[in-house]
Design a protein around this motif. Structure first.
Motif, short mmCIF file in Angstrom:
data_model
loop_
_atom_site.label_atom_id
_atom_site.label_comp_id
_atom_site.label_asym_id
_atom_site.label_seq_id
_atom_site.Cartn_x
_atom_site.Cartn_y
_atom_site.Cartn_z
N ASP A 58 0.88 -1.30 0.08
CA ASP A 58 0.23 -0.07 0.01
C ASP A 58 0.96 1.07 0.03
N LYS A 59 1.14 1.92 -1.09
CA LYS A 59 1.74 3.24 -1.36
C LYS A 59 3.25 2.90 -1.06
N GLY A 60 3.77 1.55 -1.42
CA GLY A 60 4.88 1.22 -1.39
C GLY A 60 5.49 0.48 0.19
N SER A 61 4.35 0.54 0.99
CA SER A 61 4.71 -0.28 2.16
C SER A 61 3.93 -1.59 2.19
N LEU A 62 4.96 -2.51 2.77
CA LEU A 62 4.33 -4.13 2.80
C LEU A 62 3.36 -4.10 3.88
N VAL A 63 2.14 -4.68 3.14
CA VAL A 63 0.89 -4.61 4.16
C VAL A 63 0.90 -6.27 4.48
N TYR A 64 0.68 -7.21 3.40
CA TYR A 64 0.61 -8.54 3.43
C TYR A 64 1.59 -9.31 2.67
N MET A 65 1.88 -10.49 2.75
CA MET A 65 2.25 -11.52 2.02
C MET A 65 1.44 -12.70 1.87
N LEU A 66 1.15 -13.13 0.52
CA LEU A 66 0.19 -13.92 -0.07
C LEU A 66 1.08 -15.23 -0.46
N SER A 67 0.55 -16.43 -0.02
CA SER A 67 1.27 -17.63 -0.70
C SER A 67 0.14 -18.51 -1.12
N ALA A 68 0.41 -19.39 -2.12
CA ALA A 68 -0.47 -20.30 -2.72
C ALA A 68 0.22 -21.49 -3.14
N LYS A 69 -0.20 -22.53 -2.88
CA LYS A 69 0.20 -23.88 -3.37
C LYS A 69 -0.44 -24.88 -4.47
N GLY A 70 0.23 -25.03 -5.42
CA GLY A 70 -0.35 -25.74 -6.69
C GLY A 70 0.87 -25.96 -7.58
N THR A 71 0.38 -26.63 -8.89
CA THR A 71 1.21 -27.07 -9.83
C THR A 71 0.72 -26.25 -11.12
N GLY A 72 1.57 -25.80 -12.00
CA GLY A 72 1.29 -25.34 -13.16
C GLY A 72 1.15 -23.82 -13.02
N ASP A 73 1.29 -23.23 -14.31
CA ASP A 73 1.37 -21.56 -14.21
C ASP A 73 -0.11 -20.85 -13.79
N GLU A 74 -0.90 -21.68 -13.75
CA GLU A 74 -2.47 -20.88 -13.23
C GLU A 74 -2.37 -20.95 -11.93
N THR A 75 -1.57 -21.37 -11.00
CA THR A 75 -1.43 -21.16 -9.84
C THR A 75 -0.90 -19.85 -9.33
N LEU A 76 0.07 -19.33 -9.97
CA LEU A 76 0.60 -18.10 -10.00
C LEU A 76 -0.41 -17.05 -10.50
N THR A 77 -1.35 -17.32 -11.51
CA THR A 77 -2.13 -16.57 -11.82
C THR A 77 -3.33 -16.25 -10.84
N TYR A 78 -3.63 -17.46 -10.38
CA TYR A 78 -4.66 -17.20 -9.23
C TYR A 78 -4.23 -16.56 -8.00
N LEU A 79 -2.85 -16.62 -7.86
CA LEU A 79 -2.16 -15.88 -6.64
C LEU A 79 -2.28 -14.33 -6.99
N ARG A 80 -2.15 -14.06 -8.13
CA ARG A 80 -1.95 -12.55 -8.51
C ARG A 80 -3.40 -12.03 -8.54
N LEU A 81 -4.35 -12.74 -8.84
CA LEU A 81 -5.84 -12.33 -8.85
C LEU A 81 -6.36 -12.15 -7.54
N ALA A 82 -5.69 -13.00 -6.53
CA ALA A 82 -6.06 -13.06 -5.04
C ALA A 82 -5.48 -11.65 -4.43
N ALA A 83 -3.99 -11.48 -4.88
CA ALA A 83 -3.50 -10.35 -4.38
C ALA A 83 -4.14 -8.93 -4.85
N PHE A 84 -4.60 -8.93 -6.29
CA PHE A 84 -5.45 -7.75 -6.58
C PHE A 84 -6.65 -7.63 -5.78
N GLN A 85 -7.22 -8.86 -5.51
CA GLN A 85 -8.52 -8.57 -4.61
C GLN A 85 -8.01 -7.89 -3.17
N LEU A 86 -6.95 -8.41 -2.66
CA LEU A 86 -6.69 -7.93 -1.30
C LEU A 86 -6.18 -6.58 -1.39
#
Length: 362
Positions: free
Chosen positions: A69-97
């Protein structure tokens, strides 16, 4: 700050859609919540990731991403899974947060503004200026409700109420402290005492059942300008205080319906003591036994009707008459007589007020 309960619901919802396990960490790497069991190795990785300059990182099938948030670290989010879609889902979750953080900040700024309005901390010109900034109408009929609970330090109660009474539902909801929640309701033409009482009952029912906390509700008079919300809030606060002394089994108090309690609350303590000494020269109210007090209460409730009161007390009519005669000898008051009944009623309320003041003072 977004509550942990809201964060958990969000992650569980994303997991249900994306079929990936998610975990949320503080900036220092400590776990906040997760949809699966987090191992010590995962926490250690989160702590290492927090210290790194990278915005995203992977450890085998575990992916991490930072939420700022404005350069300051607020949260770190992790996801477990196989394949490139896991990283995509993680980015979508981060965008939601990120969206939730921005929305929460906007709400906090608006809530903070309204809190300062009701606490009378702003000049009129500042109220108008900030109201324009937040797109809040200045001239709108509103009323303030005050909700008193035991504790809401974890935001459980306000999170339950917000979807039903918050800005999305046409009102404003915020806390003044951990025990008090303010609800500012926008009013429609024709809204009156019946609608106010219905709103108060709805708040009471939700807090008591879903929030699992016993609550008291009070409300002031309607106002037409933002600057006057402070007056409605003060009225609700006074109603809460007076209701605490005199409400009995009623958990809702309206400023416009305080009755004789309003007068007694404003009497000097010395005058109250003089009045009680005059009415009770020998026997004090605290000397009355439970049976006598219950008889008096029921007799008043049934408008001095002996037949009705004896039926509700489950005693014979003659038994009630005997109790009233005995009471007359003890107190010197015949409460079958309206004037004596009113004298006793007021005296008992004055005694309640004095006990409250002395308890509060001690």
């Amino acid at each position: 700050m977004i509550s942990n309960n809201t964060l958990k619901v969000t992650l569980e919802g994303i997991k249900m859609i994306a079929k990936v396990e998610l975990a949320l960490f503080n900036p220092d790497g400590t776990k906040i919540i997760s949809t699966d069991v987090i191992s010590g190795k995962d926490e250690a990785r989160a702590q290492d990731f927090a210290l790194s300059d990278a915005d995203s990182q992977s450890f085998g099938e575990t992916y991490f991403i930072k939420v700022r948030d404005k350069g300051s670290l607020v949260y770190m989010l992790s996801a477990k899974g196989t394949g490139d879609e896991t990283l995509t889902y993680l980015r979508l979750a981060a965008f939601q947060l990120q969206t939730m953080i921005n929305s929460d900040k906007d709400r906090f700024d608006k809530d903070n503004f309204l809190k300062n309005v009701i606490l009378d901390n702003l000049l009129y010109v500042d109220i108008l200026d900030r109201a324009r900034k937040f797109h809040i109408e200045n001239e709108q009929k509103r009323i303030v409700f005050l909700i008193e609970i035991k504790d809401d330090s974890d935001n459980t109660v306000i999170d339950i109420l917000r979807p039903l009474y918050g800005e999305g539902a046409g009102g404003f909801l915020f806390k003044t402290d951990e025990r008090h929640i303010v609800y500012v309701r926008n009013l429609e033409d024709g809204d009156g005492e019946e609608e106010f009482l219905q709103t108060a009952r709805g708040l009471l029912d939700i807090v008591n059942t879903e929030g699992m906390q016993r609550s008291n509700i009070s409300y002031g008079n309607p106002v037409t300008e933002l600057k006057d919300l402070s007056r409605s809030y003060k009225e609700a606060g006074l109603a809460m205080e007076v209701g605490r002394i005199f409400r009995g089994e009623d958990y809702i108090t309206a400023y416009a319906k305080l009755g004789i309690g309003r007068l007694i609350y404003q009497l000097p303590v010395t005058l109250c003591r003089m009045f009680l000494n005059e009415i009770f020269p020998d026997t004090k109210p605290e000397d009355l036994d439970e049976e006598t007090l219950q008889t008096i209460k029921q007799f008043f409730t049934d408008s001095l009707n002996i037949s009705e009161a004896s039926r509700n007390l489950y005693i014979h009519r003659n038994t009630l008459v005997y109790r009233l005669d005995k009471m007359q000898k003890t107190l010197g008051l015949n409460i079958r007589n309206f004037e004596d009944a009113m004298t006793l009623k007021i005296a008992l309320m004055v005694d309640e007020y004095l006990r409250y003041v002395e308890k509060d003072f001690n």
